[in-house]
Structure formats: C-alpha cells, structure tokens
Design a protein around this motif. Structure first.
Motif, mmCIF file in Angstrom:
data_model
loop_
_atom_site.group_PDB
_atom_site.id
_atom_site.type_symbol
_atom_site.label_atom_id
_atom_site.label_comp_id
_atom_site.label_asym_id
_atom_site.label_seq_id
_atom_site.Cartn_x
_atom_site.Cartn_y
_atom_site.Cartn_z
ATOM 1 N N ASP A 124 -16.709 -35.465 31.882
ATOM 2 C CA ASP A 124 -17.604 -36.547 32.323
ATOM 3 C C ASP A 124 -16.901 -37.899 32.291
ATOM 4 O OD1 ASP A 124 -19.915 -35.203 33.042
ATOM 5 O OD2 ASP A 124 -20.729 -35.195 31.007
ATOM 6 N N ARG A 196 -24.007 -29.288 24.404
ATOM 7 C CA ARG A 196 -23.739 -28.989 25.817
ATOM 8 C C ARG A 196 -22.357 -28.394 25.969
ATOM 9 N NH1 ARG A 196 -23.732 -33.990 29.143
ATOM 10 N NH2 ARG A 196 -23.470 -32.571 30.871
ATOM 11 N N ARG A 198 -19.649 -28.130 29.085
ATOM 12 C CA ARG A 198 -19.393 -28.602 30.451
ATOM 13 C C ARG A 198 -18.174 -27.877 30.993
ATOM 14 N NH1 ARG A 198 -18.644 -34.435 28.552
ATOM 15 N NH2 ARG A 198 -18.023 -33.241 26.745
ATOM 16 N N ARG A 210 -18.310 -28.714 39.313
ATOM 17 C CA ARG A 210 -18.917 -28.374 38.027
ATOM 18 C C ARG A 210 -19.697 -27.071 38.164
ATOM 19 N NH1 ARG A 210 -19.553 -32.623 34.107
ATOM 20 N NH2 ARG A 210 -21.198 -31.484 33.048
ATOM 21 N N THR A 212 -22.557 -25.759 37.145
ATOM 22 C CA THR A 212 -23.790 -26.190 36.464
ATOM 23 C C THR A 212 -24.694 -25.013 36.068
ATOM 24 O OG1 THR A 212 -24.669 -26.645 38.655
ATOM 25 C CG2 THR A 212 -23.893 -28.527 37.427
ATOM 26 N N GLU A 215 -23.277 -23.637 32.943
ATOM 27 C CA GLU A 215 -23.531 -24.559 31.833
ATOM 28 C C GLU A 215 -24.973 -24.382 31.322
ATOM 29 O OE1 GLU A 215 -22.746 -28.487 33.271
ATOM 30 O OE2 GLU A 215 -20.593 -28.153 33.461
ATOM 31 N N ALA A 216 -25.920 -24.300 32.270
ATOM 32 C CA ALA A 216 -27.337 -24.176 31.888
ATOM 33 C C ALA A 216 -27.589 -22.835 31.196
ATOM 34 C CB ALA A 216 -28.215 -24.315 33.125
#
Ligand SMILES: Cc1cc2nc3c(=O)[nH]c(=O)nc-3n(C[C@H](O)[C@H](O)[C@H](O)COP(=O)(O)OP(=O)(O)OC[C@H]3O[C@@H](n4cnc5c(N)ncnc54)[C@H](O)[C@@H]3O)c2cc1C
Length: 273
Positions: A124, A196, A198, A210, A212, A215-216
């Motif tokens: 990030d 988290r 990432r 990414r 995502t 990640e989720a």
C-alpha cells in the motif's frame, strides 16, 4: 546534459527542457541511448540530487528516496523494515546492475516484468512526485497505467516512495525466465495490527494486480492474535484465488499459485499457536 544538485534545480531543468529525459542509474536508459533507439535533445541526470538519496523510517512508515539503488535497498537496517522489497531488489539482475539501478528508474520504466512495483503495491505504498506545481502523491497501485506509461505529468519526476508502517511478515517470490526477468512475481504483506493480508501479482498481467478475493478469503481463516492459519487447506485455496488474477496462460496461473501458497506458509504457519 543538466546535472542538478537539488530537487528545485531538477524541476527547473525540466521546465527549461520539457522534452528532456530523466537519467537515474541508466541501466534501462543507456542501452537505448547507445543503440540509438532513443535520441533525446537533452538529459537531466538525477544522480547528484541530494533530496532523492537515502531513506528514513519512523512510527508512521518508511520514506525511500527515488535515487536508492537496488544494492542500497538490501542494506540490513532497511531490509529489516522492508524484507520483501530487499528480496525483490536482491534478485533483480547481476550485481553491477543492482549497484546502479534505482527505485525511481524502476518505477519510471514501468516495465511489465519490473520487480519493485508489485511489492510497493502489496505494501500500500504511495509514490511521491515533484514538479513545478509542487509535490503530488499517487498510490503505487495507480502509478503505472500500462507498460511504459505512468501517472507522471510533464515536468514531474519521482522523488520517493512512502511505505506505511505495518507489523508482520513480508514476502516476495518470482519465477524467472531464462533472460532473468520475472515470468510472474508475488508479493505478500501481513499486518498483524489491522489483521490484513495484502497480496499483489506482478509480471503476469501488463500492470501489477492486487488479489483482493484471496485477501478477503484469508481474513476469516487466520487466528489473528497468534498469526496462524486455522486449517492447512486454506493455503491451497489461497493459492488458487491468487492465481485467478494471473491471466489465462496455465503456466502463469500455476506459478502464481505455487508462489502464493509458499509465501503464505512462510508468513503464517498452520495450526494452533
Ligand atoms: C542486465 C539487466 C538485468 C535486469 N534485470 C532486472 C530484473 O530482474 N528486475 C527488474 O525489475 N529490472 C531489471 N532490469 C531493469 C533495470 O535495471 C531496472 O528497471 C532499474 O530499476 C532502472 O533504474 P535506473 O536507475 O537504471 O533507470 P534509468 O535507466 O536511469 O531510467 C529508466 C527510466 O526511468 C526514468 N526515470 C529514472 N529516474 C526517474 C525519476 N526519479 N523520476 C521519473 N523518471 C525517472 C527514465 O527517464 C527512464 O525512462 C535489468 C536491467 C539490466 C540491464
């Protein structure tokens, strides 16, 4: 050739010569100049610009000057804070290239197979730009628009990257072609405080992406205070989900899945604490 010593002088040189090429360590640019592929009217060399050199860290994050070389990214005190970035820099090219290649040049080139950007995307990070209009920030994930094209505006240069502080493991893995350039790369960063994971995939697509969905998925599979993955099957599913962002070639998907699984297993072991 202009050789500014300060950021303001560099910006002034760019204003005076809007078509000038910026020169970092020259590892991408010099072969193009020597072969005649690029014939710029003028060049602004950034090596002597004081504000682009070095790095510093505090409680909020780490500031990395655009002039940092890949060799400098590996120095132990910096590698302790940003181990995935150090690993990516250490695996890129031969030592002579790493001694000259800079962070700013890697972002400026915006090559699909560049190794630094996927790590910054997973972390990030923010790219800090400077031009006659003053400073500007662009999230690393939005800095490269397509290979060779960035969010830089005319008259701007990359001054630094800033990485927000995070407590937890950071990992990088690349599967390389014969040429040494990455076929695929995966960067993973765990933040134990915000709970988290990432993850970014590089080289498989034109720009880093990414993962995502992966990640989720992990958010519900980690025993967060301990930083352990609850069941071993989660590694397999995580790898599968990360691979969905790797485009269609089966070899790329396979390589990304293997890298992602290994990085996660290294970062967050399985089972109870
Ligand atoms: C043999 C070899 C192996 C390599 N292997 C790898 C590898 O494994 N992984 C990898 O990622 N790369 C690799 N590279 C590519 C290269 O070393 C990197 O892209 C390097 O980071 C470029 O940095 P530089 O300072 O040399 O950039 P330069 O060549 O000086 O510049 C590159 C581009 O960035 C622009 N630029 C430079 N600095 C700035 C700035 N501060 N602001 C805005 N624009 C700027 C320039 O105008 C130019 O367009 C390799 C290169 C060689 C020659």
């Amino acid at each position: 050739m202009a050789t500014p010593h300060t950021l303001d002088e560099a910006v002034a040189a760019l204003e005076a010569h809007p078509a000038a090429l910026l020169l970092g360590g020259g590892t991408d640019l010099m072969p193009a100049l020597n072969s005649g592929r690029l014939r710029p009217g003028s060049v602004v060399a950034l090596r002597a610009v004081r504000e682009l050199a070095g790095w510093h860290g505090d409680d909020l994050g780490v500031w990395l000057g655009a002039g940092l070389t890949f060799t400098q990214l590996q120095q132990p005190s910096l590698a302790a804070l940003l181990p995935a970035l150090a690993r990516a820099a250490g695996a890129a090219g031969p030592p002579a290239v790493r001694n000259a290649a800079t962070l700013g040049g890697n972002l400026g080139t915006a090559a699909r197979r560049g190794d630094i950007l996927p790590v910054l995307v997973a972390l990030d990070a923010v790219v800090l730009l400077h031009g006659s209009g003053g400073p500007r920030k662009v999230p690393a994930g939005r800095f490269v628009l397509e290979p060779g094209r960035t969010a830089l505006r005319p008259g701007e240069l990359i001054a630094a990257a800033w990485v927000p502080a995070a407590r937890g493991p950071q990992e990088f893995c690349a599967v390389r072609r014969e040429s040494g350039r990455s076929l695929v790369s995966v960067a993973l960063a765990v933040d134990l405080d915000t709970r988290r994971v990432r993850c970014a995939v590089g080289a498989a697509r034109p720009v880093p992406v990414r993962a995502t969905a992966a990640e989720a998925f992990l958010a519900g599979r980690v025993d967060w205070p301990a930083g352990r993955v609850a069941d071993a099957a989660a590694y397999e599913e995580f790898g599968r989900l990360v691979a969905t962002v790797a485009g269609s070639p089966p070899y790329a998907r396979h390589a990304v899945a293997v890298c992602a699984r290994r990085l996660l297993a290294r970062a967050l072991p399985a089972g109870p604490a």
